[in-house]
Design an enzyme around this catalytic site. Sequence first.
Site, mmCIF file in Angstrom:
data_model
loop_
_atom_site.group_PDB
_atom_site.id
_atom_site.type_symbol
_atom_site.label_atom_id
_atom_site.label_comp_id
_atom_site.label_asym_id
_atom_site.label_seq_id
_atom_site.Cartn_x
_atom_site.Cartn_y
_atom_site.Cartn_z
ATOM 1 N N HIS A 176 0.844 -1.205 0.000
ATOM 2 C CA HIS A 176 0.000 0.000 0.000
ATOM 3 C C HIS A 176 0.875 1.249 0.000
ATOM 4 O O HIS A 176 0.663 2.187 -0.771
ATOM 5 C CB HIS A 176 -0.910 -0.034 1.231
ATOM 6 C CG HIS A 176 -1.569 1.256 1.590
ATOM 7 N ND1 HIS A 176 -0.897 2.271 2.254
ATOM 8 C CD2 HIS A 176 -2.832 1.706 1.421
ATOM 9 C CE1 HIS A 176 -1.719 3.282 2.457
ATOM 10 N NE2 HIS A 176 -2.891 2.963 1.961
ATOM 11 N N ASN A 177 1.883 1.275 0.858
ATOM 12 C CA ASN A 177 2.743 2.449 0.951
ATOM 13 C C ASN A 177 3.644 2.594 -0.272
ATOM 14 O O ASN A 177 3.954 3.706 -0.690
ATOM 15 C CB ASN A 177 3.581 2.383 2.229
ATOM 16 C CG ASN A 177 2.775 2.771 3.449
ATOM 17 O OD1 ASN A 177 1.553 2.640 3.473
ATOM 18 N ND2 ASN A 177 3.444 3.238 4.486
#
Length: 301
Positions: A176-177
């Site tokens: 996600h990051n």
Amino acid sequence: MQLGLIGLGKMGGNMAERLRLAGHKVVGFDFNAETVDKLTAAGSVGTHTLEELVKHLDAPRAIWIMVPSGDPVDQTIAKLEALLSPGDTLIDGGNSNYKDTIRRHGEVTAKGFNYVDVGTSGGVWGLKEGYSMMIGGDKEPVEYLRPIFETLAPSADKGWGHVGPAGAGHFVKMIHNGIEYGMMQAYAEGFTILEKKESLNLDLPQIAEIWRYGSVVRSWLLDLTAEALKKNPTLDGLEAYVADSGEGRWTVFEAIDLNVSAPIITESLIRRIRSREENNFTDRMLSIMRNAFGGHAVKKD
């Protein structure tokens, strides 16, 4: 429910307040006495030692750890293990490396405790908007914690889920990051091109507002960008220095290990690293090479 919360910083403090407002009992600890006092003033229970925190919680206890990744997590777990009872649950809601999480799960469960990893996204807006939570671990403790997750999420049935076994939550948050790195870099490059087209005298805040509605590039990240440009359209007073907290690096390493081509995420990480170099040696090397083979002019200080 009752929940112990260790780490009352930007996210931890807001998480405690969101839980309190929903009727949960939060017992918090932080090394910063001011944040503990702030928690107490808000109506939760602030403590100044881990021993005090544990005493305020009824068994089976659930304790959420929000401290920096790496050794601080291991140290916190080691201190808690001496104070807890079998059946208690530790929750790592920080940005730990998923490999460390798998190791910790094995160590903690072997001693009779439960261990759940929660990749948590939402930043400083989580109190109002709710948090996105990617959860890893054994099914039973995750289900036991459902009321906590339903409260912290944007709504009870949205924005959170049990994504897999131990380490899965932190693995999904890591990716996600990494995606976030790429999205931010794309926005930054696009707005820079707009800003450089001086002959058209483009209004960046106006353009950001237009894109927020109906456009395929609209996003919450664009919403925040538009708000920032309203306040400071020319980015006055800002230094071109972009930090990274680790997850982007881990994502790139994982892509290499899995033979996955991820050039955009990789380049966005490299750009962040490059932003911290004063009097960039790489660019000076490029300049001197162009001069050597093509006689191109070299700019000097």
